[in-house]
Motif scaffolding. Structure first.
Motif, PDB file in Angstrom:
ATOM      1  N   LEU A  55       0.801  -1.223   0.000  1.00 38.80           N
ATOM      2  CA  LEU A  55       0.000   0.000   0.000  1.00 38.80           C
ATOM      3  C   LEU A  55       0.842   1.286   0.000  1.00 38.80           C
ATOM      4  O   LEU A  55       0.493   2.251  -0.696  1.00 38.80           O
ATOM      5  CB  LEU A  55      -0.967  -0.022   1.197  1.00 38.80           C
ATOM      6  N   PRO A  56       1.970   1.324   0.762  1.00 38.33           N
ATOM      7  CA  PRO A  56       2.706   2.595   0.860  1.00 38.33           C
ATOM      8  C   PRO A  56       3.106   3.186  -0.482  1.00 38.33           C
ATOM      9  O   PRO A  56       3.171   4.398  -0.635  1.00 38.33           O
ATOM     10  CB  PRO A  56       3.942   2.231   1.679  1.00 38.33           C
ATOM     11  N   ARG A  57       3.328   2.330  -1.483  1.00 37.29           N
ATOM     12  CA  ARG A  57       3.780   2.899  -2.756  1.00 37.29           C
ATOM     13  C   ARG A  57       2.702   3.766  -3.427  1.00 37.29           C
ATOM     14  O   ARG A  57       2.970   4.533  -4.331  1.00 37.29           O
ATOM     15  CB  ARG A  57       4.319   1.817  -3.694  1.00 37.29           C
ATOM     16  N   TYR A  58       1.462   3.654  -2.974  1.00 35.29           N
ATOM     17  CA  TYR A  58       0.380   4.441  -3.588  1.00 35.29           C
ATOM     18  C   TYR A  58       0.015   5.702  -2.802  1.00 35.29           C
ATOM     19  O   TYR A  58      -0.941   6.390  -3.143  1.00 35.29           O
ATOM     20  CB  TYR A  58      -0.864   3.562  -3.796  1.00 35.29           C
ATOM     21  N   GLU A  59       0.792   5.962  -1.755  1.00 38.82           N
ATOM     22  CA  GLU A  59       0.441   7.096  -0.889  1.00 38.82           C
ATOM     23  C   GLU A  59       0.349   8.430  -1.638  1.00 38.82           C
ATOM     24  O   GLU A  59      -0.681   9.120  -1.530  1.00 38.82           O
ATOM     25  CB  GLU A  59       1.451   7.179   0.264  1.00 38.82           C
ATOM     26  N   PRO A  60       1.384   8.796  -2.425  1.00 42.70           N
ATOM     27  CA  PRO A  60       1.275  10.095  -3.118  1.00 42.70           C
ATOM     28  C   PRO A  60       0.103  10.124  -4.095  1.00 42.70           C
ATOM     29  O   PRO A  60      -0.603  11.128  -4.193  1.00 42.70           O
ATOM     30  CB  PRO A  60       2.608  10.214  -3.885  1.00 42.70           C
ATOM     31  N   TRP A  61      -0.092   9.008  -4.780  1.00 42.48           N
ATOM     32  CA  TRP A  61      -1.188   8.945  -5.757  1.00 42.48           C
ATOM     33  C   TRP A  61      -2.544   9.116  -5.056  1.00 42.48           C
ATOM     34  O   TRP A  61      -3.399   9.896  -5.495  1.00 42.48           O
ATOM     35  CB  TRP A  61      -1.123   7.617  -6.514  1.00 42.48           C
ATOM     36  N   LEU A  62      -2.722   8.412  -3.940  1.00 45.70           N
ATOM     37  CA  LEU A  62      -3.993   8.497  -3.208  1.00 45.70           C
ATOM     38  C   LEU A  62      -4.262   9.924  -2.737  1.00 45.70           C
ATOM     39  O   LEU A  62      -5.365  10.443  -2.847  1.00 45.70           O
ATOM     40  CB  LEU A  62      -3.968   7.562  -1.995  1.00 45.70           C
ATOM     41  N   LYS A  63      -3.193  10.541  -2.216  1.00 48.90           N
ATOM     42  CA  LYS A  63      -3.334  11.905  -1.699  1.00 48.90           C
ATOM     43  C   LYS A  63      -3.808  12.827  -2.821  1.00 48.90           C
ATOM     44  O   LYS A  63      -4.757  13.600  -2.647  1.00 48.90           O
ATOM     45  CB  LYS A  63      -1.960  12.357  -1.169  1.00 48.90           C
ATOM     46  N   GLU A  64      -3.176  12.683  -3.966  1.00 45.25           N
ATOM     47  CA  GLU A  64      -3.506  13.556  -5.090  1.00 45.25           C
ATOM     48  C   GLU A  64      -4.949  13.312  -5.566  1.00 45.25           C
ATOM     49  O   GLU A  64      -5.716  14.249  -5.796  1.00 45.25           O
ATOM     50  CB  GLU A  64      -2.484  13.289  -6.209  1.00 45.25           C
ATOM     51  N   GLN A  65      -5.313  12.043  -5.662  1.00 47.22           N
ATOM     52  CA  GLN A  65      -6.658  11.695  -6.147  1.00 47.22           C
ATOM     53  C   GLN A  65      -7.754  12.222  -5.222  1.00 47.22           C
ATOM     54  O   GLN A  65      -8.786  12.692  -5.670  1.00 47.22           O
ATOM     55  CB  GLN A  65      -6.807  10.161  -6.229  1.00 47.22           C
ATOM     56  N   ILE A  66      -7.502  12.122  -3.923  1.00 49.73           N
ATOM     57  CA  ILE A  66      -8.543  12.525  -2.967  1.00 49.73           C
ATOM     58  C   ILE A  66      -8.579  14.044  -2.841  1.00 49.73           C
ATOM     59  O   ILE A  66      -9.647  14.655  -2.848  1.00 49.73           O
ATOM     60  CB  ILE A  66      -8.342  11.822  -1.604  1.00 49.73           C
ATOM     61  N   GLU A  67      -7.386  14.635  -2.749  1.00 49.27           N
ATOM     62  CA  GLU A  67      -7.354  16.100  -2.631  1.00 49.27           C
ATOM     63  C   GLU A  67      -7.988  16.771  -3.844  1.00 49.27           C
ATOM     64  O   GLU A  67      -8.748  17.718  -3.719  1.00 49.27           O
ATOM     65  CB  GLU A  67      -5.911  16.593  -2.468  1.00 49.27           C
ATOM     66  N   SER A  68      -7.694  16.240  -5.021  1.00 53.03           N
ATOM     67  CA  SER A  68      -8.210  16.883  -6.235  1.00 53.03           C
ATOM     68  C   SER A  68      -9.688  16.568  -6.474  1.00 53.03           C
ATOM     69  O   SER A  68     -10.318  17.169  -7.334  1.00 53.03           O
ATOM     70  CB  SER A  68      -7.413  16.400  -7.453  1.00 53.03           C
ATOM     71  N   GLY A  69     -10.209  15.587  -5.721  1.00 50.42           N
ATOM     72  CA  GLY A  69     -11.618  15.227  -5.906  1.00 50.42           C
ATOM     73  C   GLY A  69     -11.825  14.262  -7.065  1.00 50.42           C
ATOM     74  O   GLY A  69     -12.962  13.983  -7.439  1.00 50.42           O
TER      75      GLY A  69
END
Ligand code: MSP
Length: 575
Positions: free
Chosen positions: A171-185
């Motif tokens: 899971l940790p490898r997707y942290e930046p991607w998840l943050k971006e996806q959720i923040e951007s909506g």
């Protein structure tokens, strides 16, 4: 989305799949109900909808309760899956499928996904170190272990630090991607408060997620074996999440995954849906869901529902309410008073009666029977030939006539400058409804539908058609004004009924039958098959409007008034 054009993107809405260790209760019915209302509303709008619910069967607690009930896990799962299916049929849910995770179609695909992730090195073997509760045979998170002073929260016996080999999802490898996806909506986490919670927790960092459990001696033969490792089973959560994809991962249904995907659930399981599942999808090269909506909880008469308190509101009680007040009244109460936002909601009898009387008996029901009765009394139940919804509007000449009739009768006129434009009101309400729907704001959507009924009530009180009716022979234009006023009321209520129908499909179908609105729905399925998208159906004076010559029979009252002094419905004690 403009009102005159149906959104062509397919719409895929899901509920959690429910554990089958026990029977369904209000919580399961609620999430599935709001999914049903949203699905019906999207179908009404004219979209291609797929609505999925089902059961999560491979959990350990299912095999445990099965043993307690002298059943095999599969027998027990089947008994309860049937109970869920029956409950959902009773609630008149329009799900397009019901998935059971013990079905081959699910198992085969779930294995395929795990294999793909293994092949790509995203699922790997590693050591798992954690606090194990031997009395409960489960691992606890560091936080729970610490909170309970490293003792079992159930038995109080000491926890053991254990190391186990396990398969892990990186899971940790997707942290930046998840943050971006959720923040951007791009992945919308709703309501807003939940988005902040998820982002806050994401900031604390992510750890690899176990995707398997070692099979221990004495374990029931229950669950899906980890591909390529017979000593492990796929962790039930990982497999369960896959249901959303396994069910539509075929030629016929794949368009739904490419459409708008909405996952509904309560706040308890948001993390799995907002973080772990989107990361798994991304790793599989699939689109993440568009929206992850986590509502709050139902509580009962002010108290949290729990097994130990035995105060779960079960399906039997909802059935008892439905028998007394109608199923659609129960659907209405749960949808409009439920914990859709961030706060918990209380199921209290007194509140049920209050809402039932205010919203249904005294509002929708009363308005429909008032207008129906007047059309019957003054026009023998048939919309007259001279009648036309445009007549008298927007120039307000009907209102002028109505005011004149009031003056003649020596009755006061409220605000002589007041104007009404029901056609415009309905069109704006329809736009607002569509807008609210796109944010899953069902409360606003349904209140907007009811605002039309309120406007009709006000219009009737103001224009007093009963006074006008007494002057048909003496006041010029009175017949036209009366026709125009009553036509407008009936037409506005027809539009309101369309907007209310996702929450109350049976009652609104009943109204369409008594009012002979045969040009709205497919007669073989007046419950949900519409003949055109909402934008056309709701057009004032359009092809689906109330027509000249249409017979409006009185019919039975949609909702009889409830007496708050009567005792609440009860269910028979369970044997
Ligand atoms: N099997 C998992 C979900 C797997 S999804 C891939 C699970 N099942 S459950 O049977 O425990 O259902 C939990 C869900 O039931 C909640 O997320 C919510 O949708 C519903 N509810 C259960 N209790 C509830 C309330 N008291 N109030 C409202 N809804 C609640 O978790």
């Amino acid at each position: 989305m403009p009102n005159d054009q149906a959104n062509q993107t397919p719409y895929y809405i899901t509920t959690p799949i429910y554990y089958v260790n026990d029977r369904p209760h209000i919580g399961h019915c609620y999430t599935t109900l709001i999914a049903d209302v949203a699905a019906r509303a999207q179908r009404l709008v004219g979209r291609d909808v797929f609505f999925l619910t089902g059961t999560d069967e491979h959990a350990e607690k299912v095999s445990k309760t099965a043993a307690e009930n002298n059943k095999t896990p599969y027998e027990w799962a089947t008994i309860n899956a049937e109970r869920f299916k029956e409950a959902f049929a009773f609630m008149n849910f329009s799900n397009d499928d019901f998935v059971r995770t013990t079905e081959d179609r699910h198992i085969a695909k779930a294995i395929e996904y795990i294999n793909t992730l293994k092949d790509q090195g995203i699922i790997t073997l590693g050591d798992y170190e954690g606090w194990y509760d031997p009395s409960q045979e489960e691992y606890l998170t560091e936080m729970v272990a610490k909170e309970s002073d490293y003792k079992s929260p159930v038995t109080g016996r000491p926890l053991e630090k254990r190391v186990e080999q396990n398969w892990f999802f990186d899971l940790p490898r997707y942290e930046p991607w998840l943050k971006e996806q959720i923040e951007s909506g791009t992945i919308q986490v709703l309501p807003e408060a939940r988005k902040n919670e998820v982002l806050g927790r994401l900031k604390q960092g992510l750890r690899p997620v176990p995707v398997s459990r070692q099979i221990k001696e004495g374990d029931a033969d229950w669950g899906i074996t980890m591909p390529g490792d017979d000593s492990h089973r796929i962790y039930v959560w990982i497999e369960a999440l896959c249901n959303y994809l396994t069910t539509v991962d075929n030629d016929e249904r794949s368009k739904y995954w490419q459409g708008e995907v909405v996952h509904l659930m309560a706040k308890d399981i948001l993390w799995f849906h907002a973080i772990i599942w989107p990361a798994m999808l991304h790793a599989l090269g699939k689109q993440p869901p568009n929206s992850v909506y986590a509502h709050a909880y139902w509580i009962a008469e002010g108290t949290k529902m729990s097994k130990s308190l035995g105060n779960f509101i079960e399906i039997d009680l909802l059935q008892a309410y439905a028998e007394k007040f109608s199923l659609d009244a129960v659907r209405w109460f749960l949808t409009t008073q439920g914990p859709l936002g961030a706060n918990d909601a209380d199921f209290a009898h007194s509140r049920f009666i209050e809402v039932y009387n205010a919203d249904l008996a005294n509002s929708v029901g009363n308005s429909v029977s008032r207008v129906g009765n007047m059309v019957n009394k003054y026009f023998e139940g048939t919309i007259p030939a001279t009648c036309n919804g445009q007549f008298g509007f927007p120039d307000g000449s009907s209102l002028q006539t109505a005011r004149k009739a009031l003056e003649n009768a020596g009755k006061p006129v409220d605000d002589p400058d007041r104007t009404f434009d029901l056609a415009k009101f309905c069109s704006e309400a329809t736009d607002k409804y569509l807008d609210a729907l796109s944010n899953m704001d069902l409360e606003t959507a349904l209140d907007t539908a009811r605002s039309i009924v309120r406007e009709v009530d006000e219009f009737i009180s103001y224009s007093a058609p009963f006074t006008l009716a007494k002057q048909l022979e003496t006041l010029d234009d009175a017949p036209h004004a009366l026709q125009s006023i009553l036509y407008s009321c009936a037409e506005a209520l027809r539009i309101a009924s369309l907007l209310l129908s996702p929450a109350m499909p049976q009652k609104m179908a009943q109204l369409w039958t008594t009012w002979n609105c045969t040009h709205l729905t497919d007669p073989s399925d007046p419950n949900s098959s519409f003949l055109a998208p909402l934008a056309q159906l709701a057009q004032w004076n359009g092809p689906h409007s109330i027509k000249i010559g249409q017979t409006i029979t009185k019919g039975d009252a949609l909702f009889m008034r409830a007496d708050a002094k009567e005792p609440p419905p009860e269910t028979a004690p369970r044997v």
